[in-house]
Design an enzyme around this catalytic site. Sequence first.
Site, PDB file in Angstrom:
ATOM      1  CG  ASN A 129     -31.116  79.684 112.221  1.00 41.13           C
ATOM      2  OD1 ASN A 129     -30.919  79.917 111.034  1.00 41.13           O
ATOM      3  ND2 ASN A 129     -30.740  78.551 112.807  1.00 41.13           N
ATOM      4  CD1 TRP A 130     -35.127  84.565 109.438  1.00 45.67           C
ATOM      5  CD2 TRP A 130     -34.654  85.388 107.402  1.00 45.67           C
ATOM      6  NE1 TRP A 130     -35.546  85.874 109.404  1.00 45.67           N
ATOM      7  CE2 TRP A 130     -35.271  86.406 108.175  1.00 45.67           C
ATOM      8  CE3 TRP A 130     -34.262  85.689 106.104  1.00 45.67           C
ATOM      9  CZ2 TRP A 130     -35.509  87.697 107.665  1.00 45.67           C
ATOM     10  CZ3 TRP A 130     -34.499  86.962 105.596  1.00 45.67           C
ATOM     11  CH2 TRP A 130     -35.126  87.949 106.372  1.00 45.67           C
ATOM     12  CE  LYS A 131     -33.727  76.387 112.476  1.00 46.91           C
ATOM     13  NZ  LYS A 131     -34.214  75.246 113.203  1.00 46.91           N
ATOM     14  CG  HIS A 182     -28.307  75.179 114.225  1.00 49.66           C
ATOM     15  ND1 HIS A 182     -29.082  74.074 113.996  1.00 49.66           N
ATOM     16  CD2 HIS A 182     -29.129  76.120 114.757  1.00 49.66           C
ATOM     17  CE1 HIS A 182     -30.331  74.339 114.359  1.00 49.66           C
ATOM     18  NE2 HIS A 182     -30.382  75.578 114.821  1.00 49.66           N
ATOM     19  CD  GLU A 207     -31.949  72.776 112.010  1.00 51.49           C
ATOM     20  OE1 GLU A 207     -31.632  73.713 111.268  1.00 51.49           O
ATOM     21  OE2 GLU A 207     -32.955  72.789 112.744  1.00 51.49           O
ATOM     22  CD  GLU A 226     -30.924  76.699 118.720  1.00 50.70           C
ATOM     23  OE1 GLU A 226     -31.864  77.455 118.514  1.00 50.70           O
ATOM     24  OE2 GLU A 226     -30.287  76.149 117.803  1.00 50.70           O
ATOM     25  N   GLY A 266     -38.212  72.927 116.566  1.00 53.98           N
ATOM     26  CA  GLY A 266     -39.243  72.683 115.552  1.00 53.98           C
ATOM     27  C   GLY A 266     -40.298  71.676 115.964  1.00 53.98           C
ATOM     28  CB  SER A 282     -40.637  75.113 120.301  1.00 54.60           C
ATOM     29  OG  SER A 282     -40.473  74.002 119.450  1.00 54.60           O
TER      30      SER A 282
HETATM   31  P1  13P Z   1     -37.478  76.605 116.114  1.00 53.38           P
HETATM   32  O1  13P Z   1     -37.677  77.958 116.789  1.00 53.38           O
HETATM   33  O2  13P Z   1     -38.184  76.509 114.803  1.00 53.38           O
HETATM   34  O3  13P Z   1     -37.773  75.493 117.056  1.00 53.38           O
HETATM   35  O4  13P Z   1     -35.916  76.503 115.749  1.00 53.38           O
HETATM   36  C1  13P Z   1     -34.973  76.768 116.736  1.00 53.38           C
HETATM   37  C2  13P Z   1     -33.645  76.833 116.112  1.00 53.38           C
HETATM   38  O5  13P Z   1     -33.114  75.825 115.675  1.00 53.38           O
HETATM   39  C3  13P Z   1     -33.004  78.155 115.998  1.00 53.38           C
HETATM   40  O6  13P Z   1     -31.674  78.039 115.633  1.00 53.38           O
END
Ligand code: 13P
Length: 250
Positions: free
Chosen positions: A6-8, A92, A94, A168, A174, A212
């Site tokens: 997931n490159w966000k 997600h 977020e 997640e 993160g 993470s």
């Molecule tokens: P991180 O791997 O940066 O913790 O992010 C996880 C995530 O939200 C993947 O969708």
Amino acid sequence: MIIAANWKMNCLKKDADTLINELIKSDNLFKKSKVIIFPSYSLLTHVYSKIHSSNIKLGAQDCSLFDHGAFTGQVSVEMIIDAGCEYVILGHSERRVMCKETSEEVSKKLFKSFSLGLNTIICVGENLQDREDETYLSVLKNQIKLSLSNFDKFDFNSSNNKLIIAYEPIWAIGTGKVATEEKINEVHVFIKNFIKDHFKTKIDVPVIYGGSVNEDNSNDIFKIDNVDGVLVGGASLKPRTFLKIIKNST
Ligand code: 13P
């Protein structure tokens, strides 16, 4: 194993090129594990042009509830497929936290994505308070029950309609705080059993872990019995690190 990146909201074309060029050199690795890249909408067609003849698959980070029309800023499932995607991520944390997206909306989006044959990753996860209050299992139960409320309408016999759940925990995203093996296993078993019991199905839905994940902890995560893969954020933006994670999964 499923290895989803997931490159966000990261990467311009030049960054995507660097990442993809490195990954493609190891294309033979992607026959053993299913590698799926989720760039931003703006990069979908560009990334597709680079990966379409490789074993890497493409996905979008969200989709609209609607098919077409006056929905400024939204992108429909049909558009995502047109850009070369075979996958989409829905719900997600977020989006649930920052965009106030509800599980009911996720369920409607899932119905749309499945109707058009898009494989779908549904994200669920508790926050730190839920974990500390020990209410996390009921929080997860609610998210799954509501996000999959159209379950009986899905055609699981279609080879395209693959449902994947990503666990997640928000407190692990993160933060560098990865959940322990016991915590991951407990939740993955819970999710698999809950889906079977609640929706009265024999379908074994793959459950992947996110939060993470990096090149050092991925080896231990892949060894956990009920882990079917990982959803990687930050570490998927570093080609060598991401390749190491893929290698650990094979
Ligand atoms: P991180 O791997 O940066 O913790 O992010 C996880 C995530 O939200 C993947 O969708």
